[in-house]
Scaffold this active site. Structure first.
Site, PDB file in Angstrom:
ATOM      1  N   GLY A  13     -11.066  -3.659  -5.373  1.00  0.00           N
ATOM      2  CA  GLY A  13     -10.027  -2.807  -5.932  1.00  0.00           C
ATOM      3  C   GLY A  13      -9.421  -3.331  -7.215  1.00  0.00           C
ATOM      4  O   GLY A  13     -10.108  -3.810  -8.124  1.00  0.00           O
ATOM      5  N   ALA A  84      -2.486  -9.426  -5.891  1.00  0.00           N
ATOM      6  CA  ALA A  84      -2.999  -8.081  -5.614  1.00  0.00           C
ATOM      7  C   ALA A  84      -3.384  -7.896  -4.153  1.00  0.00           C
ATOM      8  O   ALA A  84      -3.890  -6.840  -3.781  1.00  0.00           O
ATOM      9  CB  ALA A  84      -4.215  -7.787  -6.503  1.00  0.00           C
ATOM     10  N   GLY A  86      -2.914  -6.980  -0.413  1.00  0.00           N
ATOM     11  CA  GLY A  86      -1.967  -6.093   0.271  1.00  0.00           C
ATOM     12  C   GLY A  86      -2.640  -5.310   1.375  1.00  0.00           C
ATOM     13  O   GLY A  86      -3.852  -5.085   1.356  1.00  0.00           O
ATOM     14  N   TYR A 148       5.648  -0.070   4.438  1.00  0.00           N
ATOM     15  CA  TYR A 148       4.894  -0.363   3.210  1.00  0.00           C
ATOM     16  C   TYR A 148       5.806  -0.225   1.990  1.00  0.00           C
ATOM     17  O   TYR A 148       5.809  -1.080   1.093  1.00  0.00           O
ATOM     18  CB  TYR A 148       3.701   0.578   3.104  1.00  0.00           C
ATOM     19  CG  TYR A 148       2.826   0.344   1.901  1.00  0.00           C
ATOM     20  CD1 TYR A 148       1.948  -0.734   1.858  1.00  0.00           C
ATOM     21  CD2 TYR A 148       2.870   1.212   0.803  1.00  0.00           C
ATOM     22  CE1 TYR A 148       1.135  -0.946   0.745  1.00  0.00           C
ATOM     23  CE2 TYR A 148       2.068   1.006  -0.304  1.00  0.00           C
ATOM     24  CZ  TYR A 148       1.198  -0.073  -0.328  1.00  0.00           C
ATOM     25  OH  TYR A 148       0.399  -0.285  -1.427  1.00  0.00           O
ATOM     26  N   THR A 183      -9.099   3.377  -4.852  1.00  0.00           N
ATOM     27  CA  THR A 183      -9.420   2.139  -4.142  1.00  0.00           C
ATOM     28  C   THR A 183      -9.628   2.454  -2.667  1.00  0.00           C
ATOM     29  O   THR A 183      -9.520   3.612  -2.238  1.00  0.00           O
ATOM     30  CB  THR A 183      -8.273   1.106  -4.264  1.00  0.00           C
ATOM     31  OG1 THR A 183      -7.114   1.611  -3.582  1.00  0.00           O
ATOM     32  CG2 THR A 183      -7.926   0.832  -5.721  1.00  0.00           C
TER      33      THR A 183
END
Length: 237
Positions: A13, A84, A86, A148, A183
């Site tokens: 991604g 990045a 996550g 989130y 992604t």
């Protein structure tokens, strides 16, 4: 000047796209992922040489410490850090499991805190730049993504506060906030329908976010900023 750039979540991604751009700029890249095979495969595919793939779960403090010990010994001081990595466990709050909530917060928010703290040990003496990756839902919120959203919103306060703490030591800290990017996380969305909500009319590409990350890493007079890369999505949310 060539630097060592460490990219957590660098095997896929947005992180993978950042790894590529850093390598193309002549930097030595350390690709970090939970899956060491994926990390090494990405490192081996990058232009240039001497790139490294490492395994690390950012939510585990000891693993983060070991990763940076290895990086320092094999590559030298860290000049750039990109967070990045996550995960998401989307659900309405009433249906969210406690273990999923903890996992999201530990990976998305605590993980960035742990990696930044570890990276600063070398950055404080030589300077450096950090870019954290947030999300447009951390700015505007979204039903079904309370946890989130909270984890990504927390990154904004963390980024601004850390930027104030370390500016005098020539360390810059910024936040890139992507919108709907093509992604794995957005693979389940119907792009044609979702794209109609975006003023620019389409999902973004990982490389388009990576370009913003590289801009902030290399811009010597920008710190504590939040840069949205969302095709204008925030304007209509």
């Amino acid at each position: 000047m060539s630097r060592v750039g460490v990219v957590f979540g660098g095997s896929r991604g947005i992180g993978r796209a950042v790894s590529w751009l850093l390598a193309e700029r002549g930097h030595r890249v350390v690709v970090v992922s939970r899956n060491v095979e994926a990390a090494q495969a990405t490192a081996d595919s990058l232009p240039g040489g001497e790139h490294v793939g490492l395994s690390c779960d950012v939510s585990r403090e000891q693993e983060v410490q070991r990763a940076f010990e290895t990086i320092t010994k094999t590559c030298g001081p860290v000049g750039y850090l990109v967070n990045a990595a996550g995960i998401n466990r989307d659900a309405l709050l009433l249906r969210s499991k406690s273990e999923d909530m903890v996992s999201v917060l530990h990976t998305n928010l605590l993980g960035s805190m742990l990696t930044c703290r570890a990276a600063l040990r070398s950055m404080l003496s030589k300077g450096g730049a950090i870019v954290n990756i947030g999300s447009v839902v951390g700015v505007k919120g979204n039903a079904g993504q309370c946890v989130y959203s909270a984890s990504k919103a927390g990154l904004e306060g963390f980024t601004r506060s850390l930027a104030k703490e370390v500016a005098s030591r020539s360390v810059r800290v910024n936040l890139v906030v992507p919108g709907l990017i093509r992604t794995d996380m957005t693979a389940g969305l119907k792009e044609e329908d979702a794209g109609r909500r975006i003023p620019l009319g389409r999902f973004g590409e990982p490389k388009e976010v990576a370009q913003a990350v590289l801009f902030l890493l290399e811009s010597p007079y920008i710190t504590g900023q939040v840069l949205l890369v969302d095709g204008g999505l925030r304007l209509v949310m």
